[in-house]
Design an enzyme around this catalytic site. Structure first.
Site, PDB file in Angstrom:
ATOM      1  N   TYR A   1       0.898 -14.328 -14.953  1.00 24.08           N
ATOM      2  CA  TYR A   1       0.192 -13.357 -14.117  1.00 24.08           C
ATOM      3  C   TYR A   1      -1.303 -13.667 -14.095  1.00 24.08           C
ATOM      4  O   TYR A   1      -1.935 -13.667 -13.034  1.00 24.08           O
ATOM      5  CB  TYR A   1       0.431 -11.952 -14.656  1.00 24.08           C
ATOM      6  CG  TYR A   1      -0.466 -10.893 -14.046  1.00 24.08           C
ATOM      7  CD1 TYR A   1      -0.176 -10.345 -12.802  1.00 24.08           C
ATOM      8  CD2 TYR A   1      -1.604 -10.435 -14.722  1.00 24.08           C
ATOM      9  CE1 TYR A   1      -0.995  -9.375 -12.239  1.00 24.08           C
ATOM     10  CE2 TYR A   1      -2.416  -9.463 -14.168  1.00 24.08           C
ATOM     11  CZ  TYR A   1      -2.116  -8.941 -12.928  1.00 24.08           C
ATOM     12  OH  TYR A   1      -2.939  -7.991 -12.379  1.00 24.08           O
TER      13      TYR A   1
ATOM     14  N   SER B   1       0.798  -1.237   0.000  1.00 25.31           N
ATOM     15  CA  SER B   1       0.000   0.000   0.000  1.00 25.31           C
ATOM     16  C   SER B   1       0.825   1.279   0.000  1.00 25.31           C
ATOM     17  O   SER B   1       0.353   2.329   0.435  1.00 25.31           O
ATOM     18  CB  SER B   1      -0.950  -0.003   1.200  1.00 25.31           C
ATOM     19  OG  SER B   1      -0.305  -0.396   2.390  1.00 25.31           O
ATOM     20  N   THR B   2       2.041   1.215  -0.518  1.00 28.25           N
ATOM     21  CA  THR B   2       2.849   2.434  -0.588  1.00 28.25           C
ATOM     22  C   THR B   2       2.666   3.172  -1.906  1.00 28.25           C
ATOM     23  O   THR B   2       3.216   4.269  -2.087  1.00 28.25           O
ATOM     24  CB  THR B   2       4.350   2.125  -0.397  1.00 28.25           C
ATOM     25  OG1 THR B   2       4.774   1.187  -1.400  1.00 28.25           O
ATOM     26  CG2 THR B   2       4.601   1.555   0.989  1.00 28.25           C
ATOM     27  N   SER B   3       1.910   2.601  -2.822  1.00 26.73           N
ATOM     28  CA  SER B   3       1.650   3.270  -4.104  1.00 26.73           C
ATOM     29  C   SER B   3       0.440   2.634  -4.772  1.00 26.73           C
ATOM     30  O   SER B   3      -0.100   1.624  -4.287  1.00 26.73           O
ATOM     31  CB  SER B   3       2.862   3.162  -5.043  1.00 26.73           C
ATOM     32  OG  SER B   3       3.115   1.817  -5.391  1.00 26.73           O
ATOM     33  N   GLY B   4       0.020   3.219  -5.879  1.00 29.88           N
ATOM     34  CA  GLY B   4      -1.002   2.625  -6.725  1.00 29.88           C
ATOM     35  C   GLY B   4      -2.341   2.380  -6.059  1.00 29.88           C
ATOM     36  O   GLY B   4      -2.797   3.158  -5.214  1.00 29.88           O
ATOM     37  N   ILE B   5      -2.962   1.268  -6.440  1.00 30.44           N
ATOM     38  CA  ILE B   5      -4.286   0.919  -5.929  1.00 30.44           C
ATOM     39  C   ILE B   5      -4.253   0.752  -4.413  1.00 30.44           C
ATOM     40  O   ILE B   5      -5.158   1.205  -3.704  1.00 30.44           O
ATOM     41  CB  ILE B   5      -4.797  -0.368  -6.601  1.00 30.44           C
ATOM     42  CG1 ILE B   5      -5.078  -0.110  -8.091  1.00 30.44           C
ATOM     43  CG2 ILE B   5      -6.062  -0.876  -5.909  1.00 30.44           C
ATOM     44  CD1 ILE B   5      -5.397  -1.356  -8.893  1.00 30.44           C
ATOM     45  N   GLY B   6      -3.216   0.106  -3.905  1.00 33.24           N
ATOM     46  CA  GLY B   6      -3.129  -0.123  -2.462  1.00 33.24           C
ATOM     47  C   GLY B   6      -3.128   1.162  -1.664  1.00 33.24           C
ATOM     48  O   GLY B   6      -3.831   1.280  -0.651  1.00 33.24           O
TER      49      GLY B   6
ATOM     50  N   SER C   1      -8.062  -9.336 -11.011  1.00 36.89           N
ATOM     51  CA  SER C   1      -7.979  -8.614 -12.278  1.00 36.89           C
ATOM     52  C   SER C   1      -8.932  -9.217 -13.290  1.00 36.89           C
ATOM     53  O   SER C   1      -9.298 -10.396 -13.197  1.00 36.89           O
ATOM     54  CB  SER C   1      -6.551  -8.689 -12.822  1.00 36.89           C
ATOM     55  OG  SER C   1      -6.485  -8.296 -14.173  1.00 36.89           O
TER      56      SER C   1
END
Length: 264
Positions: free
Chosen positions: A154, A15-20, A141
């Site tokens: 993935y 959760s340090t970037s993006g969606i999180g 996804s």
């Protein structure tokens, strides 16, 4: 809408970037206390400092690609308090031809994208069931139901997450605990921007040109016809975390921009 998240503790992995990060910020705004997680002590500290302007935030540094790292996270989180909400967001993606992906690369991807959620749920879901309330959301996804041939490894991890979430939901029958997955659209994140920047540089084109081209080829089915924003994705995930979503359990909820061409 009040999502009734006050006095809850949420753990958002990666959760340090993006969606999180967007999910964490939204949860804090809704009154939840949130644990930020990442591998970099500096990045975790930066996000904690930023989000503390909104509410109660903690930071735990741990690498969830390993069993040891996950155990360390669980130990540190337990010292903060019982987790009411778990958002399994941490993950990695790459475009790579199937015939070039090694066994080791398959294993590494599964350890991070799938086994991190398995290991956390083994402890945290059990505690939620004992307390008779909790929310778990797997950030999957659209590739989990519409595998991309350029990133089969993935896609398989995302399909597995959907099955895992449904299987765990079966364990919650008759309780106030829910487990769901979110089928996420192609989303404009720092990681995607970095990835496309490298491709653009190697091909002598621009990121904007590649963004447009994507929806003519791989993203042709998209009804949105653009990358989703992290806040658009976070809106659904945070709702699934809320008390208001009490009747949604074992579901694979789509926030896919219409990428999956089916009515179910």
């Amino acid at each position: 809408m009040d999502l009734n998240l006050k006095n809850t503790l949420a753990l958002v992995t990666g959760s340090t970037s993006g969606i999180g990060k967007a999910v964490a910020a939204s949860l804090v705004r809704e009154g939840a206390s949130v644990i930020i997680n990442g591998r970099s002590e500096e990045r975790v500290a930066t996000v904690v400092l930023e989000l503390r302007a909104l509410g109660n935030v903690h930071g735990v540094v741990a690498d969830l690609a390993t069993a040891v790292g996950t155990e360390q996270l669980i130990e540190q989180v337990s010292a903060i308090g019982p987790v009411d909400i778990l958002v399994n967001n941490v993950g990695f993606f790459e475009f790579k031809p199937f015939f070039e992906v090694t066994d080791e690369e398959w294993s590494k991807l599964f350890d991070l994208n799938v086994m991190s959620g398995v290991r956390l749920a083994r402890t945290l879901l059990k505690d939620m069931l004992e307390r008779d309330w909790g929310r778990i959301v797997f950030v999957s996804s659209e590739a989990g139901v519409k595998p991309n041939p350029e990133m089969i490894h993935y896609s398989v991890t995302k399909t597995t997450q959907i099955a895992l979430a449904r299987g765990l939901a079966e364990l919650t029958k008759g309780t106030r605990v829910t487990v769901n997955s979110a089928l996420v659209a192609p989303t404009w994140t720092e990681g995607v921007e970095t990835f496309l920047s490298k491709i653009a540089a190697s091909q002598g084109t621009s990121v904007e040109a590649l963004k447009t081209e994507y929806f003519k080829v791989d993203g042709f089915n998209s009804l949105l016809q653009r990358f989703a924003t992290v806040d658009e994705i976070a809106s659904l995930i945070v709702f699934l975390c809320s008390r208001n979503a009490s009747a949604i359990n074992g579901a694979a909820e789509r926030v896919d921009g219409g990428m999956v061409r089916s009515i179910l």
